[in-house]
Design an enzyme around this catalytic site. Sequence first.
Site, PDB file in Angstrom:
ATOM      1  N   CYS A 280       3.257  37.490  35.123  1.00 49.20           N
ATOM      2  CA  CYS A 280       3.766  37.866  36.452  1.00 49.20           C
ATOM      3  C   CYS A 280       4.756  36.840  37.002  1.00 49.20           C
ATOM      4  O   CYS A 280       5.748  37.207  37.643  1.00 49.20           O
ATOM      5  CB  CYS A 280       2.625  38.095  37.436  1.00 49.20           C
TER       6      CYS A 280
ATOM      7  N   HIS B 180     -10.748  32.587  23.905  1.00 50.27           N
ATOM      8  CA  HIS B 180     -10.686  33.840  24.669  1.00 50.27           C
ATOM      9  C   HIS B 180      -9.871  33.622  25.953  1.00 50.27           C
ATOM     10  O   HIS B 180     -10.120  32.663  26.680  1.00 50.27           O
ATOM     11  CB  HIS B 180     -12.099  34.297  25.064  1.00 50.27           C
TER      12      HIS B 180
ATOM     13  N   HIS C  91      -2.061  35.408  41.024  1.00 49.09           N
ATOM     14  CA  HIS C  91      -0.961  36.316  40.695  1.00 49.09           C
ATOM     15  C   HIS C  91       0.276  36.017  41.534  1.00 49.09           C
ATOM     16  O   HIS C  91       0.166  35.675  42.716  1.00 49.09           O
ATOM     17  CB  HIS C  91      -1.427  37.759  40.954  1.00 49.09           C
TER      18      HIS C  91
ATOM     19  N   ASP D 219       0.014  41.144  34.055  1.00 43.65           N
ATOM     20  CA  ASP D 219      -0.032  41.162  32.594  1.00 43.65           C
ATOM     21  C   ASP D 219       0.045  39.752  32.006  1.00 43.65           C
ATOM     22  O   ASP D 219       0.475  39.574  30.863  1.00 43.65           O
ATOM     23  CB  ASP D 219       1.104  42.020  32.041  1.00 43.65           C
TER      24      ASP D 219
END
Length: 208
Positions: A16, A201, A120, A13
Site C-alpha cells: 500500500c 510466515h 495501512h 496487499d
Amino acid sequence: MDGIAVRRVIPSDNSCIFNAVGFIMDHDKHKAQELRQVIAATVSSDPEKYNEVFLGKSNASYCQWILDNQKWGGAIELSILSEYYKREIAAYDVQTMRCDLYGQEHNFDERVMVIYDGLHYDALAMSPAEDVPEEFDQTIFSVRNDRTIGNIERLVFELVKEANRKRSYTNTSYFKLRCGVCQIGLIGQKEAVEHAQITGHVNFQEFN
C-alpha cells in the site's frame, strides 16, 4: 483550485505504501514493483549511507527483502522516494495526528501527502467536490516560501482529526493478529515480527 480533502483508498496487499506514492506522484495505483526496484537500486548504489546500522540488516539482505511484494515499507522507503521524485512527502499518522515530512531538508518546491492508520497507507488528495472521479484529483501541491502548501494543509488536518476521533486506526502495540498460515494468535507488532522471523510466515489477519 478550491475543493475538499479526500482520502483515496489503496488496496491492502502489503504494497500500500508504494501504490499510495504511485498514485500521489503519477496517478497510478499499480507502481509497487517499479518503486520497490527504485528503492533497491538506490540502496545498493550507496552501501556507505545505507549500512547495516541504518537499515537494520545488511545492504544486500535489505535489497532482497524490499523486492518481496509481501514486505511492508515505512520511513526509509518514503525518504528514498521523496528524493527520487524530488518532492516532499507528508505522512499523517491517524493515531497521533502527527505529520512526518520527508525530504524537507532538500527544500523541494512541491509536496504530496499520505495517511497512515498504524497498518495501512492511503493517498491524500484535493477533489473539486464529493463523489468526483479520482482522475480530477490534485495530488501535488506547491510549497510556499513559508514552507506551507496553503489551505489544503488545514483541510487535510481536519480529515486526520476526524479519523482520529472515530478511532480509525490500529494501535500496533496491542492489536490482535492471527497467522494466516498456522492460525496462531499474536498480540502486537512485536510478536508478529518475532513470529515472522522464526517461521517465515508473513500472512497476518487482524481479529477482535
